[in-house]
Design a protein around this motif. Structure first.
Motif, PDB file in Angstrom:
ATOM      1  N   GLN A 241       0.778  -1.234  -0.051  1.00 52.55           N
ATOM      2  CA  GLN A 241       0.011  -0.015   0.077  1.00 52.55           C
ATOM      3  C   GLN A 241       0.817   1.342   0.015  1.00 52.55           C
ATOM      4  N   GLU A 242       0.859   2.135   1.149  1.00 52.21           N
ATOM      5  CA  GLU A 242       1.604   3.358   1.061  1.00 52.21           C
ATOM      6  C   GLU A 242       2.997   3.137   1.180  1.00 52.21           C
ATOM      7  N   ASN A 243       3.276   2.083   1.533  1.00 47.26           N
ATOM      8  CA  ASN A 243       4.942   1.728   1.710  1.00 47.26           C
ATOM      9  C   ASN A 243       5.022   0.331   1.025  1.00 47.26           C
ATOM     10  N   SER A 244       6.222   0.043   0.809  1.00 49.63           N
ATOM     11  CA  SER A 244       6.798  -1.053  -0.081  1.00 49.63           C
ATOM     12  C   SER A 244       8.116  -1.738   0.779  1.00 49.63           C
ATOM     13  N   LEU A 245       8.397  -2.902   0.484  1.00 50.91           N
ATOM     14  CA  LEU A 245       9.468  -3.607   0.844  1.00 50.91           C
ATOM     15  C   LEU A 245      10.435  -3.548  -0.343  1.00 50.91           C
ATOM     16  N   TYR A 246      11.723  -3.116  -0.177  1.00 47.27           N
ATOM     17  CA  TYR A 246      12.944  -3.101  -1.065  1.00 47.27           C
ATOM     18  C   TYR A 246      14.014  -3.797  -0.702  1.00 47.27           C
ATOM     19  N   ARG A 247      14.757  -4.120  -1.916  1.00 47.30           N
ATOM     20  CA  ARG A 247      16.111  -4.840  -1.575  1.00 47.30           C
ATOM     21  C   ARG A 247      17.113  -3.797  -2.179  1.00 47.30           C
ATOM     22  N   LEU A 248      17.999  -3.570  -0.994  1.00 50.79           N
ATOM     23  CA  LEU A 248      19.025  -2.835  -1.524  1.00 50.79           C
ATOM     24  C   LEU A 248      20.391  -3.309  -1.584  1.00 50.79           C
ATOM     25  N   HIS A 249      21.293  -3.275  -2.561  1.00 55.48           N
ATOM     26  CA  HIS A 249      22.441  -4.153  -2.847  1.00 55.48           C
ATOM     27  C   HIS A 249      23.506  -2.595  -3.126  1.00 55.48           C
ATOM     28  N   PRO A 250      24.270  -2.289  -1.857  1.00 57.42           N
ATOM     29  CA  PRO A 250      25.084  -1.222  -1.919  1.00 57.42           C
ATOM     30  C   PRO A 250      26.465  -1.953  -2.612  1.00 57.42           C
ATOM     31  N   LEU A 251      26.921  -1.094  -3.646  1.00 50.92           N
ATOM     32  CA  LEU A 251      28.244  -1.476  -4.451  1.00 50.92           C
ATOM     33  C   LEU A 251      29.410  -0.647  -3.972  1.00 50.92           C
ATOM     34  N   THR A 252      29.060   0.105  -3.027  1.00 50.12           N
ATOM     35  CA  THR A 252      29.920   0.897  -2.248  1.00 50.12           C
ATOM     36  C   THR A 252      29.641   1.097  -0.692  1.00 50.12           C
ATOM     37  N   GLY A 253      30.599   1.567   0.089  1.00 43.50           N
ATOM     38  CA  GLY A 253      30.180   1.377   1.646  1.00 43.50           C
ATOM     39  C   GLY A 253      30.428   2.565   1.953  1.00 43.50           C
ATOM     40  N   LYS A 254      29.953   3.638   1.702  1.00 44.11           N
ATOM     41  CA  LYS A 254      29.866   5.085   2.389  1.00 44.11           C
ATOM     42  C   LYS A 254      28.870   4.971   3.700  1.00 44.11           C
ATOM     43  N   LYS A 255      29.293   5.808   4.441  1.00 40.40           N
ATOM     44  CA  LYS A 255      28.421   6.041   5.918  1.00 40.40           C
ATOM     45  C   LYS A 255      27.027   6.408   5.560  1.00 40.40           C
ATOM     46  N   HIS A 256      26.073   5.734   5.906  1.00 43.52           N
ATOM     47  CA  HIS A 256      24.694   6.145   5.964  1.00 43.52           C
ATOM     48  C   HIS A 256      24.247   6.112   4.237  1.00 43.52           C
ATOM     49  N   GLN A 257      24.908   5.410   3.645  1.00 44.97           N
ATOM     50  CA  GLN A 257      24.833   5.229   1.944  1.00 44.97           C
ATOM     51  C   GLN A 257      23.302   5.132   1.768  1.00 44.97           C
ATOM     52  N   LEU A 258      22.860   3.978   2.324  1.00 45.73           N
ATOM     53  CA  LEU A 258      21.322   3.601   1.764  1.00 45.73           C
ATOM     54  C   LEU A 258      20.222   4.622   2.523  1.00 45.73           C
ATOM     55  N   ARG A 259      20.479   4.977   3.473  1.00 39.78           N
ATOM     56  CA  ARG A 259      19.519   6.001   4.149  1.00 39.78           C
ATOM     57  C   ARG A 259      19.637   7.402   3.233  1.00 39.78           C
ATOM     58  N   VAL A 260      20.836   7.900   2.713  1.00 44.63           N
ATOM     59  CA  VAL A 260      20.974   8.891   1.751  1.00 44.63           C
ATOM     60  C   VAL A 260      20.514   8.757   0.632  1.00 44.63           C
ATOM     61  N   HIS A 261      20.750   7.604  -0.059  1.00 45.97           N
ATOM     62  CA  HIS A 261      20.356   7.205  -1.474  1.00 45.97           C
ATOM     63  C   HIS A 261      18.665   7.186  -1.510  1.00 45.97           C
ATOM     64  N   MET A 262      18.047   6.515  -0.411  1.00 51.22           N
ATOM     65  CA  MET A 262      16.776   6.323  -0.651  1.00 51.22           C
ATOM     66  C   MET A 262      15.873   7.480  -0.183  1.00 51.22           C
ATOM     67  N   ALA A 263      16.411   8.395   0.538  1.00 45.74           N
ATOM     68  CA  ALA A 263      15.802   9.853   1.044  1.00 45.74           C
ATOM     69  C   ALA A 263      15.879  10.779  -0.422  1.00 45.74           C
ATOM     70  N   ALA A 264      17.146  10.675  -1.119  1.00 48.94           N
ATOM     71  CA  ALA A 264      17.277  11.191  -2.326  1.00 48.94           C
ATOM     72  C   ALA A 264      16.415  11.067  -3.390  1.00 48.94           C
ATOM     73  N   LEU A 265      15.801   9.800  -3.365  1.00 48.63           N
ATOM     74  CA  LEU A 265      14.895   9.314  -4.423  1.00 48.63           C
ATOM     75  C   LEU A 265      13.620   9.644  -4.053  1.00 48.63           C
ATOM     76  N   GLY A 266      13.260  10.311  -2.770  1.00 45.92           N
ATOM     77  CA  GLY A 266      12.061  10.914  -2.395  1.00 45.92           C
ATOM     78  C   GLY A 266      11.278   9.577  -1.538  1.00 45.92           C
ATOM     79  N   MET A 267      12.151   8.677  -1.161  1.00 45.21           N
ATOM     80  CA  MET A 267      11.390   7.611  -0.429  1.00 45.21           C
ATOM     81  C   MET A 267      12.430   7.260   0.624  1.00 45.21           C
ATOM     82  N   PRO A 268      12.453   8.155   1.556  1.00 46.98           N
ATOM     83  CA  PRO A 268      13.185   7.879   2.900  1.00 46.98           C
ATOM     84  C   PRO A 268      12.771   6.523   3.614  1.00 46.98           C
ATOM     85  N   ILE A 269      13.786   5.958   4.179  1.00 45.35           N
ATOM     86  CA  ILE A 269      13.391   4.664   4.994  1.00 45.35           C
ATOM     87  C   ILE A 269      12.440   4.994   6.187  1.00 45.35           C
TER      88      ILE A 269
END
Length: 316
Positions: A241-269
Motif C-alpha cells: 500500500q503506502e509503503n513497500s519492501l525494497y531490496r538494496l544492494h550497496p556496491l560501495t560502502g559510504k557511511k549512511h549510504q542507503l539512507r541517503v540514497h533512499m531519501a534522495a529518491l523521495g522514498m526515505p526509509i
C-alpha cells in the motif's frame, strides 16, 4: 588540539582497525570491557591529572584520583600512574570507561555461525556495535565477549546502531586483516532490505549513484555535485500500500549510504530520524525502529577458499 581516544580494539569510526591483542594490553578485560586509551598530545599541562580533567570535563578530578588510587590508570608498560604523575606528551595511557547509569536494551542478538576465525551475529535494532557515548555494557561487542568468553573479538565492518541484521566479528587477530581486506576491496556481497514509501512512478530495478560527503551536523552525510563515489542497486520486493519492501544492494560502502540514497529518491526509509531531515532524538523509545535490515552477507573465505553466505532471520 586533536586527541585520539578509543577502545583498545576498535577505531573511533566503528571500523575494525589494526587491533592490539588483549594479551598485550597493560590492563585486563573486565566483564567484557577492554580498557580505553588516549594518546597524549603536545601541550603544557603541569601534570597528567590536569590534562585528564580538561580533556574529560564530565569526569571530576576526584573520580580520576580514585581510579588512579585503584590502579586503573596506567601507561603502556602497565606502570600505575598517580595524581602526581608528570605529563609526558607522545605517551599513551590506559583506563576503564565508566558510566553512572546505562539503560538496558531489551533486544537480544543471535549467533548465526562461528568457527576458529569468525563469529557471525544477527544484531537487533537499537544495539550499538561498540562502546561509545552513553553505551558501554549495552553494546554488541561487550555482550558477545561476556557470552562467549572470546576476548579477542573485533568487528570486521560497520553496522549502525539503528540497523538490524548480519554483522561479522573476527575472533583471531592473525587472520583479521585478511577478512578486513575483503570489505576494503569490495569483495563482499551485501544485501539489505528496507521499508519505504511506494513509488509507482519509478521503474525497478534501478541504480542510484551520487557523490557523498560529510554534512552538517557532523553525523550526517549529504549528496553534492561531482563524480559519484557511491552506488546502490534498488529493487522492489513487495508492494505494501503506502509503503513497500525494497531490496538494496550497496556496491560501495559510504557511511549512511542507503539512507541517503533512499531519501534522495523521495522514498526515505520508514522511521529514519536523520534523513531527509533531522527529527527529535527518541532516546530510549523502542517503538519505532528504523526499517532497515542487513539481510545477508556472502564472500569467498580468504583462508579456506570456501564460499560463505550468512542470512538474518529477522524481518521488517
Amino acid at each position: 588540539m586533536t586527541y585520539i581516544i578509543r577502545p583498545a580494539t576498535v577505531s573511533d569510526a566503528g571500523h575494525a582497525s589494526t587491533p592490539l591483542s588483549t594479551r598485550s594490553l597493560p590492563l585486563p578485560v573486565v566483564d567484557g570491557v577492554a580498557p580505553s586509551y588516549v594518546w597524549l598530545p603536545a601541550g603544557d599541562w603541569p601534570d597528567l591529572l590536569t590534562f585528564l580533567i580538561q580533556r574529560f570535563p564530565a569526569i571530576s578530578g576526584i573520580t580520576w584520583v580514585a581510579r588512579m588510587d585503584k590502579g586503573e590508570v596506567v601507561d603502556a608498560n602497565g606502570i600505575r600512574l598517580t595524581s602526581a604523575a608528570p605529563y609526558r606528551h607522545g605517551g599513551r595511557i590506559y583506563y576503564y570507561r565508566e558510566l553512572d547509569a546505562e539503560t538496558p536494551i531489551p533486544f537480544e542478538e543471535v549467533i548465526l555461525y562461528q568457527d576458529e576465525r569468525l563469529l557471525v551475529v544477527d544484531k537487533p535494532h537499537f544495539l550499538p556495535v561498540i562502546p561509545a557515548g552513553r553505551f558501554l555494557h549495552e553494546t554488541l561487542l561487550v555482550r558477545l565477549k561476556k557470552k562467549t568468553g572470546l576476548s579477542e573479538l573485533s568487528p570486521i565492518h560497520r553496522l549502525d546502531r539503528e540497523t538490524a541484521g548480519v554483522i561479522i566479528f573476527s575472533r583471531d587477530i592473525a587472520s583479521r586483516g585478511a577478512y578486513q581486506s575483503l570489505f576494503q576491496h569490495r569483495k563482499v556481497d551485501k544485501v539489505y532490505e528496507a521499508v519505504a514509501p511506494s513509488m509507482p512512478q519509478l521503474v525497478f530495478p534501478l541504480i542510484h549513484q551520487s557523490r557523498m560527503v560529510e554534512g552538517t551536523p557532523f553525523f550526517r552525510m549529504e549528496e553534492v555535485s561531482g563524480e559519484p563515489n557511491s552506488e546502490t542497486q534498488i529493487d522492489l520486493i513487495e508492494h505494501r500500500q503506502e509503503n513497500s519492501l525494497y531490496r538494496l544492494h550497496p556496491l560501495t560502502g559510504k557511511k549512511h549510504q542507503l539512507r541517503v540514497h533512499m531519501a534522495a529518491l523521495g522514498m526515505p526509509i520508514v522511521n529514519d530520524v536523520f534523513y531527509p531531515d533531522i527529527n527529535d532524538c527518541k532516546g530510549d523509545d523502542w517503538s519505532s525502529p528504523l526499517k532497515l535490515l542487513a539481510k545477508s552477507i556472502a564472500f569467498e573465505d580468504p583462508i579456506s577458499g570456501q564460499r560463505l553466505h550468512f542470512e538474518s532471520n529477522r524481518t521488517i
